[in-house]
Scaffold this motif. Structure first.
Motif: not given
Length: 587
Positions: A290-311
Protein backbone atom coordinates in the motif's frame (compact mmCIF):
# COMPACT_ATOMS: atom_id res chain seq x y z
CA UNK A 1 -12.68 -55.09 -6.32
CA UNK A 2 -15.30 -54.02 -8.91
CA UNK A 3 -14.06 -52.11 -11.95
CA UNK A 4 -14.77 -48.39 -12.07
CA UNK A 5 -17.60 -47.48 -14.42
CA UNK A 6 -16.68 -45.74 -17.62
CA UNK A 7 -18.63 -43.85 -20.23
CA UNK A 8 -19.33 -46.99 -22.28
CA UNK A 9 -20.78 -48.98 -19.38
CA UNK A 10 -23.00 -46.26 -17.95
CA UNK A 11 -26.73 -46.50 -18.64
CA UNK A 12 -28.14 -43.95 -21.09
CA UNK A 13 -29.64 -41.81 -18.32
CA UNK A 14 -26.18 -41.30 -16.78
CA UNK A 15 -24.26 -40.68 -19.99
CA UNK A 16 -23.36 -37.14 -21.03
CA UNK A 17 -21.78 -35.86 -24.23
CA UNK A 18 -18.17 -34.73 -24.15
CA UNK A 19 -19.19 -31.16 -25.01
CA UNK A 20 -21.10 -30.96 -21.70
CA UNK A 21 -17.94 -31.89 -19.81
CA UNK A 22 -16.01 -29.27 -21.77
CA UNK A 23 -18.57 -26.57 -20.89
CA UNK A 24 -18.54 -27.55 -17.22
CA UNK A 25 -14.75 -27.45 -17.19
CA UNK A 26 -14.73 -24.01 -18.78
CA UNK A 27 -17.33 -22.76 -16.28
CA UNK A 28 -15.20 -23.99 -13.38
CA UNK A 29 -12.16 -22.35 -14.91
CA UNK A 30 -13.98 -19.01 -15.29
CA UNK A 31 -15.31 -19.22 -11.73
CA UNK A 32 -11.83 -19.92 -10.40
CA UNK A 33 -10.44 -17.04 -12.38
CA UNK A 34 -13.13 -14.76 -10.99
CA UNK A 35 -12.25 -15.70 -7.43
CA UNK A 36 -8.57 -14.99 -8.06
CA UNK A 37 -9.18 -11.93 -10.24
CA UNK A 38 -8.72 -9.24 -7.61
CA UNK A 39 -5.60 -10.92 -6.27
CA UNK A 40 -3.77 -11.77 -9.49
CA UNK A 41 -4.31 -9.00 -11.97
CA UNK A 42 -1.50 -6.45 -12.12
CA UNK A 43 -1.90 -2.82 -11.14
CA UNK A 44 -0.72 -0.85 -14.13
CA UNK A 45 -1.33 2.72 -12.98
CA UNK A 46 0.01 4.42 -9.86
CA UNK A 47 -3.09 6.33 -8.83
CA UNK A 48 -2.70 9.60 -6.91
CA UNK A 49 1.08 9.55 -7.31
CA UNK A 50 0.89 13.34 -7.57
CA UNK A 51 -1.91 15.18 -5.79
CA UNK A 52 -3.17 18.71 -5.33
CA UNK A 53 -4.98 19.59 -2.07
CA UNK A 54 -7.39 22.53 -2.01
CA UNK A 55 -9.30 23.70 1.06
CA UNK A 56 -13.01 24.16 0.30
CA UNK A 57 -14.24 25.48 3.68
CA UNK A 58 -12.77 27.68 6.39
CA UNK A 59 -15.38 27.40 9.15
CA UNK A 60 -13.23 25.00 11.20
CA UNK A 61 -16.23 23.01 12.43
CA UNK A 62 -17.08 20.54 9.66
CA UNK A 63 -17.78 16.99 10.81
CA UNK A 64 -18.66 15.01 7.65
CA UNK A 65 -18.57 15.49 3.89
CA UNK A 66 -19.36 13.61 0.68
CA UNK A 67 -18.74 14.38 -2.99
CA UNK A 68 -21.27 13.93 -5.79
CA UNK A 69 -20.55 11.17 -8.35
CA UNK A 70 -19.63 13.75 -11.02
CA UNK A 71 -17.17 15.42 -8.63
CA UNK A 72 -18.79 18.84 -8.99
CA UNK A 73 -20.65 19.21 -5.67
CA UNK A 74 -19.96 18.51 -2.00
CA UNK A 75 -22.47 18.10 0.82
CA UNK A 76 -21.04 18.71 4.30
CA UNK A 77 -22.15 19.07 7.92
CA UNK A 78 -21.38 22.16 10.02
CA UNK A 79 -21.54 21.72 13.80
CA UNK A 80 -21.94 24.95 15.77
CA UNK A 81 -21.96 23.09 19.08
CA UNK A 82 -25.66 23.14 19.75
CA UNK A 83 -27.02 22.33 16.29
CA UNK A 84 -25.89 20.89 12.97
CA UNK A 85 -26.62 22.05 9.42
CA UNK A 86 -26.28 20.43 6.00
CA UNK A 87 -24.69 22.55 3.26
CA UNK A 88 -24.20 22.04 -0.48
CA UNK A 89 -21.06 23.49 -2.08
CA UNK A 90 -20.75 23.87 -5.86
CA UNK A 91 -17.03 23.37 -6.39
CA UNK A 92 -16.75 25.25 -9.67
CA UNK A 93 -18.38 28.47 -8.45
CA UNK A 94 -17.57 28.20 -4.73
CA UNK A 95 -21.20 28.95 -3.85
CA UNK A 96 -22.93 27.38 -0.84
CA UNK A 97 -26.59 26.50 -0.34
CA UNK A 98 -28.05 25.50 3.01
CA UNK A 99 -30.10 22.31 2.71
CA UNK A 100 -31.90 22.44 6.06
CA UNK A 101 -32.54 24.57 9.10
CA UNK A 102 -30.11 24.01 12.02
CA UNK A 103 -31.26 21.05 14.11
CA UNK A 104 -30.17 19.45 17.37
CA UNK A 105 -29.52 16.09 15.72
CA UNK A 106 -26.40 14.32 14.52
CA UNK A 107 -25.67 13.31 10.93
CA UNK A 108 -23.45 10.35 10.09
CA UNK A 109 -22.37 8.45 7.01
CA UNK A 110 -23.21 10.90 4.22
CA UNK A 111 -23.55 9.22 0.82
CA UNK A 112 -24.78 10.53 -2.55
CA UNK A 113 -27.00 8.43 -4.81
CA UNK A 114 -25.35 7.22 -8.04
CA UNK A 115 -27.22 9.86 -10.07
CA UNK A 116 -26.39 12.64 -7.59
CA UNK A 117 -30.04 13.48 -6.96
CA UNK A 118 -30.30 12.31 -3.35
CA UNK A 119 -28.28 12.54 -0.17
CA UNK A 120 -28.41 9.56 2.18
CA UNK A 121 -27.49 9.98 5.83
CA UNK A 122 -27.99 8.24 9.16
CA UNK A 123 -29.29 9.93 12.28
CA UNK A 124 -31.54 9.36 15.26
CA UNK A 125 -33.07 5.98 15.79
CA UNK A 126 -33.23 3.75 18.83
CA UNK A 127 -32.37 0.10 19.14
CA UNK A 128 -29.14 -1.52 20.17
CA UNK A 129 -25.71 0.05 20.24
CA UNK A 130 -24.92 2.54 17.48
CA UNK A 131 -27.64 1.63 14.96
CA UNK A 132 -29.38 4.62 13.39
CA UNK A 133 -32.06 5.15 10.77
CA UNK A 134 -31.15 5.85 7.15
CA UNK A 135 -32.82 8.83 5.46
CA UNK A 136 -32.98 10.06 1.87
CA UNK A 137 -33.02 13.81 1.16
CA UNK A 138 -33.53 15.35 -2.32
CA UNK A 139 -30.49 17.55 -2.96
CA UNK A 140 -32.52 20.12 -4.90
CA UNK A 141 -35.10 20.49 -2.14
CA UNK A 142 -37.78 18.43 -0.45
CA UNK A 143 -38.57 16.57 2.72
CA UNK A 144 -36.35 13.75 4.00
CA UNK A 145 -37.73 10.20 3.78
CA UNK A 146 -36.82 7.30 6.04
CA UNK A 147 -35.48 4.39 3.98
CA UNK A 148 -34.48 1.73 6.49
CA UNK A 149 -33.87 1.24 10.22
CA UNK A 150 -30.86 -0.24 11.96
CA UNK A 151 -27.87 1.11 10.02
CA UNK A 152 -24.42 1.04 11.62
CA UNK A 153 -22.17 2.17 8.76
CA UNK A 154 -22.06 4.34 5.66
CA UNK A 155 -23.89 2.69 2.76
CA UNK A 156 -22.53 1.80 -0.69
CA UNK A 157 -24.55 1.35 -3.86
CA UNK A 158 -24.15 -1.46 -6.37
CA UNK A 159 -22.84 -0.39 -9.79
CA UNK A 160 -26.37 -0.41 -11.25
CA UNK A 161 -27.72 1.62 -8.31
CA UNK A 162 -30.47 -0.89 -7.55
CA UNK A 163 -29.15 -2.09 -4.17
CA UNK A 164 -26.96 -0.82 -1.37
CA UNK A 165 -24.80 -2.51 1.25
CA UNK A 166 -24.49 -1.58 4.92
CA UNK A 167 -23.66 -2.95 8.39
CA UNK A 168 -26.09 -3.66 11.21
CA UNK A 169 -25.03 -4.39 14.77
CA UNK A 170 -26.72 -6.35 17.56
CA UNK A 171 -25.50 -7.24 21.03
CA UNK A 172 -24.01 -10.43 19.57
CA UNK A 173 -23.65 -10.10 15.80
CA UNK A 174 -22.23 -7.68 13.25
CA UNK A 175 -23.95 -8.27 9.91
CA UNK A 176 -23.03 -7.18 6.40
CA UNK A 177 -26.36 -6.71 4.58
CA UNK A 178 -27.66 -5.60 1.19
CA UNK A 179 -31.10 -4.16 0.41
CA UNK A 180 -33.00 -2.66 -2.50
CA UNK A 181 -32.58 1.07 -2.99
CA UNK A 182 -36.00 1.59 -1.35
CA UNK A 183 -34.96 -0.41 1.74
CA UNK A 184 -36.85 -3.61 0.92
CA UNK A 185 -35.57 -7.17 0.43
CA UNK A 186 -32.76 -7.30 2.99
CA UNK A 187 -30.21 -10.07 2.50
CA UNK A 188 -27.47 -10.96 4.99
CA UNK A 189 -24.15 -11.55 3.20
CA UNK A 190 -21.93 -12.34 6.16
CA UNK A 191 -21.97 -12.30 9.97
CA UNK A 192 -19.21 -11.55 12.47
CA UNK A 193 -19.44 -12.25 16.19
CA UNK A 194 -18.61 -9.39 18.55
CA UNK A 195 -16.08 -8.07 19.36
CA UNK A 196 -14.93 -8.76 15.78
CA UNK A 197 -16.90 -6.26 13.72
CA UNK A 198 -17.34 -4.63 10.34
CA UNK A 199 -16.75 -1.25 11.96
CA UNK A 200 -19.33 1.37 12.88
CA UNK A 201 -20.72 4.78 11.92
CA UNK A 202 -17.67 6.39 13.54
CA UNK A 203 -15.02 4.06 12.15
CA UNK A 204 -16.18 1.76 9.39
CA UNK A 205 -17.33 1.54 5.84
CA UNK A 206 -18.40 -0.71 2.99
CA UNK A 207 -17.83 -0.39 -0.74
CA UNK A 208 -19.38 -2.34 -3.61
CA UNK A 209 -16.78 -3.35 -6.24
CA UNK A 210 -17.02 -1.71 -9.70
CA UNK A 211 -17.84 -5.07 -11.36
CA UNK A 212 -20.54 -5.79 -8.76
CA UNK A 213 -19.17 -9.16 -7.66
CA UNK A 214 -18.00 -8.40 -4.11
CA UNK A 215 -18.53 -5.94 -1.26
CA UNK A 216 -15.43 -4.71 0.56
CA UNK A 217 -15.64 -3.83 4.24
CA UNK A 218 -13.42 -2.59 7.00
CA UNK A 219 -12.89 -5.35 9.58
CA UNK A 220 -11.91 -4.91 13.23
CA UNK A 221 -10.31 -8.07 14.61
CA UNK A 222 -9.07 -9.55 17.86
CA UNK A 223 -6.79 -12.57 18.16
CA UNK A 224 -4.06 -13.91 20.44
CA UNK A 225 -1.65 -11.22 19.25
CA UNK A 226 -4.09 -8.38 19.93
CA UNK A 227 -6.35 -5.97 18.08
CA UNK A 228 -5.89 -5.07 14.42
CA UNK A 229 -7.84 -3.77 11.43
CA UNK A 230 -7.84 -4.95 7.83
CA UNK A 231 -10.02 -4.97 4.69
CA UNK A 232 -12.07 -7.99 3.64
CA UNK A 233 -14.33 -8.80 0.70
CA UNK A 234 -17.57 -10.79 0.73
CA UNK A 235 -19.36 -12.10 -2.39
CA UNK A 236 -22.27 -9.82 -3.31
CA UNK A 237 -24.55 -12.86 -3.19
CA UNK A 238 -23.26 -13.93 0.23
CA UNK A 239 -20.49 -16.22 1.38
CA UNK A 240 -17.25 -16.34 3.36
CA UNK A 241 -15.12 -13.23 3.70
CA UNK A 242 -11.58 -13.00 2.32
CA UNK A 243 -8.90 -10.52 3.41
CA UNK A 244 -7.47 -8.22 0.75
CA UNK A 245 -4.41 -7.53 2.86
CA UNK A 246 -2.63 -9.46 5.61
CA UNK A 247 -1.28 -6.25 7.11
CA UNK A 248 -2.32 -5.57 10.70
CA UNK A 249 -3.38 -1.91 10.62
CA UNK A 250 -3.67 0.07 13.83
CA UNK A 251 -6.87 1.73 12.61
CA UNK A 252 -8.95 2.05 9.43
CA UNK A 253 -11.84 4.52 9.25
CA UNK A 254 -13.19 4.57 5.69
CA UNK A 255 -12.69 2.85 2.34
CA UNK A 256 -13.79 3.08 -1.30
CA UNK A 257 -13.01 1.10 -4.44
CA UNK A 258 -11.08 2.87 -7.17
CA UNK A 259 -13.18 2.96 -10.34
CA UNK A 260 -10.84 0.59 -12.24
CA UNK A 261 -11.13 -2.07 -9.53
CA UNK A 262 -7.36 -2.41 -9.12
CA UNK A 263 -7.44 -1.28 -5.51
CA UNK A 264 -9.14 0.73 -2.81
CA UNK A 265 -8.56 4.01 -1.05
CA UNK A 266 -8.57 3.76 2.75
CA UNK A 267 -8.12 6.24 5.58
CA UNK A 268 -5.81 4.38 7.93
CA UNK A 269 -2.94 4.47 10.39
CA UNK A 270 -0.24 1.83 10.62
CA UNK A 271 0.85 2.87 14.10
CA UNK A 272 -0.69 4.31 17.23
CA UNK A 273 -2.41 7.67 16.97
CA UNK A 274 0.40 9.64 18.62
CA UNK A 275 2.95 8.34 16.16
CA UNK A 276 0.89 8.64 12.99
CA UNK A 277 -2.40 10.44 12.32
CA UNK A 278 -4.89 8.86 9.95
CA UNK A 279 -3.82 9.33 6.32
CA UNK A 280 -5.39 8.34 3.00
CA UNK A 281 -3.73 5.31 1.41
CA UNK A 282 -3.99 3.43 -1.88
CA UNK A 283 -4.36 -0.30 -1.22
CA UNK A 284 -3.73 -2.48 -4.33
CA UNK A 285 -5.60 -5.77 -4.56
CA UNK A 286 -2.71 -7.61 -6.25
CA UNK A 287 -0.83 -7.95 -2.97
CA UNK A 288 1.70 -5.20 -3.61
CA UNK A 289 2.57 -2.67 -0.94
CA UNK A 290 0.00 0.00 0.00
CA UNK A 291 1.05 3.59 -0.60
CA UNK A 292 0.23 6.84 1.17
CA UNK A 293 -1.68 9.41 -0.84
CA UNK A 294 -1.51 12.06 1.89
CA UNK A 295 1.51 12.32 4.15
CA UNK A 296 1.36 15.19 6.63
CA UNK A 297 0.53 15.95 10.28
CA UNK A 298 -3.20 16.48 9.67
CA UNK A 299 -5.81 13.79 10.29
CA UNK A 300 -7.97 12.46 7.46
CA UNK A 301 -10.59 10.37 9.25
CA UNK A 302 -13.11 10.09 6.45
CA UNK A 303 -13.30 10.71 2.73
CA UNK A 304 -15.52 10.35 -0.34
CA UNK A 305 -14.57 9.47 -3.92
CA UNK A 306 -16.08 10.66 -7.22
CA UNK A 307 -17.36 8.07 -9.69
CA UNK A 308 -14.30 8.35 -11.94
CA UNK A 309 -11.98 8.32 -8.88
CA UNK A 310 -10.17 11.51 -9.87
CA UNK A 311 -11.53 13.58 -6.96
CA UNK A 312 -11.34 12.82 -3.24
CA UNK A 313 -13.17 14.92 -0.68
CA UNK A 314 -12.04 14.58 2.92
CA UNK A 315 -12.45 16.29 6.29
CA UNK A 316 -8.98 17.41 7.33
CA UNK A 317 -8.49 17.86 11.09
CA UNK A 318 -5.72 19.50 13.10
CA UNK A 319 -5.81 19.25 16.90
CA UNK A 320 -3.83 21.00 19.65
CA UNK A 321 -4.46 21.25 23.39
CA UNK A 322 -2.76 22.36 26.60
CA UNK A 323 -3.43 21.99 30.31
CA UNK A 324 -4.69 24.77 32.55
CA UNK A 325 -5.80 24.91 36.18
CA UNK A 326 -8.47 27.17 37.67
CA UNK A 327 -8.93 27.37 41.48
CA UNK A 328 -12.11 28.15 43.38
CA UNK A 329 -14.49 25.89 41.47
CA UNK A 330 -13.53 27.45 38.11
CA UNK A 331 -13.98 30.99 39.42
CA UNK A 332 -10.34 31.90 40.09
CA UNK A 333 -7.57 33.06 37.72
CA UNK A 334 -6.56 30.45 35.15
CA UNK A 335 -2.96 29.21 34.99
CA UNK A 336 -1.41 27.50 31.98
CA UNK A 337 0.77 24.48 32.84
CA UNK A 338 1.86 23.25 29.39
CA UNK A 339 2.69 25.14 26.22
CA UNK A 340 2.82 22.67 23.34
CA UNK A 341 2.30 24.18 19.90
CA UNK A 342 1.56 20.89 18.15
CA UNK A 343 0.77 18.28 20.80
CA UNK A 344 -2.45 17.21 22.49
CA UNK A 345 -1.58 17.55 26.17
CA UNK A 346 -4.17 15.89 28.41
CA UNK A 347 -6.50 15.28 25.48
CA UNK A 348 -7.01 11.60 26.28
CA UNK A 349 -6.70 11.61 30.05
CA UNK A 350 -6.43 14.12 32.90
CA UNK A 351 -6.83 13.32 36.61
CA UNK A 352 -5.91 14.63 40.05
CA UNK A 353 -4.27 12.43 42.69
CA UNK A 354 -5.28 12.79 46.34
CA UNK A 355 -2.04 14.66 47.13
CA UNK A 356 -2.80 17.30 44.47
CA UNK A 357 -0.59 16.05 41.66
CA UNK A 358 -1.78 15.92 38.06
CA UNK A 359 -1.76 12.87 35.84
CA UNK A 360 -1.94 13.76 32.17
CA UNK A 361 -1.87 11.97 28.84
CA UNK A 362 0.97 13.19 26.64
CA UNK A 363 2.86 12.46 23.42
CA UNK A 364 6.05 14.02 24.85
CA UNK A 365 8.01 10.75 24.69
CA UNK A 366 6.94 10.01 21.12
CA UNK A 367 4.41 7.45 22.36
CA UNK A 368 1.14 7.91 24.26
CA UNK A 369 2.05 7.80 27.95
CA UNK A 370 0.72 8.83 31.36
CA UNK A 371 2.77 11.53 33.06
CA UNK A 372 2.72 12.98 36.58
CA UNK A 373 3.48 16.59 37.54
CA UNK A 374 3.06 18.95 40.47
CA UNK A 375 0.03 21.22 40.58
CA UNK A 376 2.18 24.08 39.23
CA UNK A 377 3.40 22.03 36.27
CA UNK A 378 6.88 21.30 37.64
CA UNK A 379 8.65 17.97 38.29
CA UNK A 380 7.03 16.22 35.36
CA UNK A 381 7.89 12.54 34.87
CA UNK A 382 6.70 9.62 32.77
CA UNK A 383 4.87 6.91 34.74
CA UNK A 384 4.34 4.35 32.00
CA UNK A 385 7.21 4.68 29.53
CA UNK A 386 5.83 1.88 27.41
CA UNK A 387 6.40 2.04 23.63
CA UNK A 388 2.71 1.28 23.02
CA UNK A 389 -0.34 3.32 23.99
CA UNK A 390 -1.48 4.20 27.55
CA UNK A 391 -4.38 6.61 28.03
CA UNK A 392 -7.87 7.27 29.55
CA UNK A 393 -6.57 7.08 33.11
CA UNK A 394 -8.25 7.91 36.42
CA UNK A 395 -7.53 7.60 40.13
CA UNK A 396 -9.41 5.22 42.43
CA UNK A 397 -11.64 6.86 45.04
CA UNK A 398 -9.25 5.81 47.84
CA UNK A 399 -6.28 7.35 46.00
CA UNK A 400 -4.20 4.15 45.96
CA UNK A 401 -4.35 3.20 42.30
CA UNK A 402 -4.34 4.51 38.75
CA UNK A 403 -6.56 2.60 36.32
CA UNK A 404 -5.99 3.13 32.64
CA UNK A 405 -6.30 1.69 29.14
CA UNK A 406 -3.17 0.14 27.68
CA UNK A 407 -2.42 -1.58 24.38
CA UNK A 408 0.83 -3.15 25.63
CA UNK A 409 -0.72 -6.66 25.49
CA UNK A 410 -2.07 -6.11 21.98
CA UNK A 411 -5.69 -5.22 22.82
CA UNK A 412 -7.24 -2.18 24.49
CA UNK A 413 -7.37 -3.64 28.00
CA UNK A 414 -7.94 -2.10 31.42
CA UNK A 415 -4.85 -2.07 33.62
CA UNK A 416 -4.16 -1.03 37.22
CA UNK A 417 -0.94 0.34 38.68
CA UNK A 418 0.13 1.87 41.96
CA UNK A 419 -0.22 5.63 42.29
CA UNK A 420 3.53 6.00 41.63
CA UNK A 421 3.36 3.96 38.41
CA UNK A 422 4.76 0.69 39.77
CA UNK A 423 3.29 -2.83 39.68
CA UNK A 424 1.07 -2.66 36.58
CA UNK A 425 -1.35 -5.57 36.21
CA UNK A 426 -3.94 -6.31 33.53
CA UNK A 427 -7.56 -6.54 34.70
CA UNK A 428 -9.39 -7.36 31.43
CA UNK A 429 -8.54 -9.59 28.50
CA UNK A 430 -11.27 -8.32 26.17
CA UNK A 431 -11.40 -4.83 24.59
CA UNK A 432 -12.36 -2.17 27.11
CA UNK A 433 -12.27 1.60 27.59
CA UNK A 434 -12.73 4.53 30.01
CA UNK A 435 -12.06 2.84 33.39
CA UNK A 436 -13.07 4.41 36.70
CA UNK A 437 -12.35 2.83 40.11
CA UNK A 438 -13.50 2.62 43.72
CA UNK A 439 -11.43 0.89 46.39
CA UNK A 440 -13.08 -2.40 45.37
CA UNK A 441 -14.22 -2.20 41.77
CA UNK A 442 -13.12 -0.93 38.38
CA UNK A 443 -16.01 0.19 36.16
CA UNK A 444 -15.30 0.25 32.44
CA UNK A 445 -16.98 0.41 29.06
CA UNK A 446 -17.09 -2.51 26.62
CA UNK A 447 -19.32 -2.80 23.56
CA UNK A 448 -21.09 0.39 24.67
CA UNK A 449 -22.14 -1.24 27.93
CA UNK A 450 -20.83 -0.70 31.48
CA UNK A 451 -19.08 -3.53 33.32
CA UNK A 452 -17.19 -3.84 36.58
CA UNK A 453 -14.30 -6.07 37.62
CA UNK A 454 -12.70 -6.47 41.10
CA UNK A 455 -9.78 -4.08 41.48
CA UNK A 456 -7.48 -7.02 42.27
CA UNK A 457 -8.72 -8.96 39.24
CA UNK A 458 -11.49 -11.47 38.69
CA UNK A 459 -14.59 -12.10 36.63
CA UNK A 460 -16.28 -9.05 35.06
CA UNK A 461 -19.96 -8.33 35.75
CA UNK A 462 -22.28 -6.35 33.47
CA UNK A 463 -24.02 -3.52 35.31
CA UNK A 464 -25.91 -1.59 32.63
CA UNK A 465 -28.00 -1.97 29.52
CA UNK A 466 -26.41 -1.38 26.09
CA UNK A 467 -26.04 2.25 25.08
CA UNK A 468 -24.64 3.47 28.41
CA UNK A 469 -21.13 4.94 28.22
CA UNK A 470 -18.85 7.57 29.74
CA UNK A 471 -19.00 6.41 33.36
CA UNK A 472 -18.04 8.64 36.31
CA UNK A 473 -18.03 7.33 39.91
CA UNK A 474 -19.32 9.43 42.82
CA UNK A 475 -16.81 10.42 45.54
CA UNK A 476 -18.34 7.87 47.97
CA UNK A 477 -18.05 5.11 45.35
CA UNK A 478 -21.75 4.19 45.46
CA UNK A 479 -23.18 5.80 42.31
CA UNK A 480 -22.29 6.00 38.64
CA UNK A 481 -23.17 8.83 36.29
CA UNK A 482 -23.22 7.78 32.64
CA UNK A 483 -24.43 8.91 29.24
CA UNK A 484 -27.45 7.12 27.77
CA UNK A 485 -26.90 7.24 24.01
CA UNK A 486 -29.35 4.71 22.61
CA UNK A 487 -31.61 7.36 21.05
CA UNK A 488 -31.29 10.67 19.24
CA UNK A 489 -30.94 12.85 22.34
CA UNK A 490 -28.33 11.69 24.88
CA UNK A 491 -29.22 11.92 28.55
CA UNK A 492 -27.33 11.59 31.82
CA UNK A 493 -28.38 8.64 33.98
CA UNK A 494 -27.50 7.81 37.58
CA UNK A 495 -27.20 4.11 38.42
CA UNK A 496 -25.97 2.14 41.41
CA UNK A 497 -22.46 0.67 41.43
CA UNK A 498 -24.30 -2.64 41.84
CA UNK A 499 -26.17 -2.12 38.56
CA UNK A 500 -29.90 -2.08 37.85
CA UNK A 501 -32.26 0.44 36.31
CA UNK A 502 -31.40 4.17 36.39
CA UNK A 503 -32.17 5.89 39.67
CA UNK A 504 -32.42 9.29 37.97
CA UNK A 505 -32.30 10.53 34.38
CA UNK A 506 -31.54 14.11 33.29
CA UNK A 507 -32.12 15.72 29.87
CA UNK A 508 -28.90 17.52 28.94
CA UNK A 509 -27.17 18.71 25.80
CA UNK A 510 -23.80 17.23 26.73
CA UNK A 511 -21.15 16.76 24.08
CA UNK A 512 -20.50 13.39 22.48
CA UNK A 513 -18.45 11.45 23.33
CA UNK A 514 -19.57 12.30 26.85
CA UNK A 515 -17.21 13.87 29.41
CA UNK A 516 -18.80 13.49 32.85
CA UNK A 517 -17.28 14.23 36.28
CA UNK A 518 -18.82 14.38 39.73
CA UNK A 519 -18.42 17.61 41.66
CA UNK A 520 -16.08 17.45 44.65
CA UNK A 521 -19.00 17.42 47.12
CA UNK A 522 -20.88 14.76 45.16
CA UNK A 523 -23.99 16.92 44.81
CA UNK A 524 -23.92 17.48 41.05
CA UNK A 525 -22.69 16.07 37.74
CA UNK A 526 -20.46 18.31 35.64
CA UNK A 527 -20.15 17.81 31.90
CA UNK A 528 -18.97 19.48 28.70
CA UNK A 529 -21.44 21.11 26.33
CA UNK A 530 -20.93 23.32 23.32
CA UNK A 531 -22.99 26.35 22.40
CA UNK A 532 -22.34 28.97 19.74
CA UNK A 533 -19.11 27.20 18.75
CA UNK A 534 -17.68 27.43 22.29
CA UNK A 535 -17.16 24.58 24.78
CA UNK A 536 -17.85 25.07 28.47
CA UNK A 537 -18.48 23.03 31.60
CA UNK A 538 -22.00 22.78 32.94
CA UNK A 539 -23.37 21.45 36.24
CA UNK A 540 -26.51 19.35 36.72
CA UNK A 541 -27.67 19.24 40.38
CA UNK A 542 -28.32 15.71 41.56
CA UNK A 543 -31.50 16.83 43.31
CA UNK A 544 -32.90 18.15 40.03
CA UNK A 545 -33.47 21.51 38.42
CA UNK A 546 -31.96 23.22 35.40
CA UNK A 547 -28.27 22.77 34.56
CA UNK A 548 -25.98 25.76 35.09
CA UNK A 549 -22.97 26.89 33.08
CA UNK A 550 -19.98 27.24 35.40
CA UNK A 551 -17.19 28.29 33.01
CA UNK A 552 -16.89 30.89 30.29
CA UNK A 553 -13.82 29.86 28.33
CA UNK A 554 -15.17 30.52 24.85
CA UNK A 555 -12.89 27.66 23.80
CA UNK A 556 -13.09 25.73 20.58
CA UNK A 557 -12.73 22.41 22.40
CA UNK A 558 -12.49 20.98 25.91
CA UNK A 559 -10.81 17.60 25.62
CA UNK A 560 -10.84 16.50 29.28
CA UNK A 561 -11.14 17.87 32.81
CA UNK A 562 -11.09 16.85 36.48
CA UNK A 563 -11.72 18.34 39.92
CA UNK A 564 -9.20 18.14 42.77
CA UNK A 565 -10.24 17.44 46.37
CA UNK A 566 -9.68 21.18 46.99
CA UNK A 567 -12.06 22.06 44.13
CA UNK A 568 -9.37 23.11 41.65
CA UNK A 569 -10.33 22.53 38.04
CA UNK A 570 -7.74 20.97 35.73
CA UNK A 571 -8.68 21.22 32.10
CA UNK A 572 -7.24 20.21 28.72
CA UNK A 573 -8.35 22.92 26.36
CA UNK A 574 -7.49 23.84 22.80
CA UNK A 575 -8.72 23.60 19.25
CA UNK A 576 -9.87 20.96 16.83
CA UNK A 577 -10.04 22.57 13.40
CA UNK A 578 -11.89 20.54 10.76
CA UNK A 579 -12.53 21.64 7.19
CA UNK A 580 -13.36 20.09 3.83
CA UNK A 581 -10.45 19.60 1.45
CA UNK A 582 -10.44 18.56 -2.19
CA UNK A 583 -7.70 16.13 -3.26
CA UNK A 584 -7.21 15.77 -7.00
CA UNK A 585 -5.27 13.09 -8.82
CA UNK A 586 -2.80 15.06 -10.94
CA UNK A 587 -1.83 12.77 -13.82
Amino acid sequence: RAPSPNHATLPPSRRRPRWVAVIIGLALLVAGAGVAYYKLRPTSVEHFKQIKITKLTTTGNVTHATVSPDGKQVVYVVDDGAKRTLWLRHIGTGSDVRLNAPENIFYWALTMSPDGSYLYYAYGGGGPALNRDLYQLPVLGGAPKKVIEGVNSPISFSPDGKRFAFVRKTDVDNMLITANADGTDERVLSVRKNPNTYGSLFGGGVSWSPDGTVVASIAQNYDEAGEFWNVVTVPATGGPERPITQRRWYEIQRLSWHSDGDGLLISAAEKQVGAEPLQIWYLPVDGSEPRKITNDLNRYASFSLSADSTVVVSVQTDMTSNIWTVPGGAEGPARQLTASATGAEGAFGLAWTHDEKLLDHSFASGAEDIWMMDADGNNRRNLTGDPTTDYHHSVSTDGRYIVFVSERAGNRNVWRMDIDGRNPIRLTTTPANNPRATSEWVVYQAQRTLWKVPINGGEPVRISAPGTVGAAISPDGKLIACSMESDARPRIAIISIDGGDPIKVFDTDHRLPALLRWSTDGKSITYVAKQNEASDIWSQPLEGGDPRKITDFKANRIFDFDWSRDNVLAISIGASISDVVLIKDVK
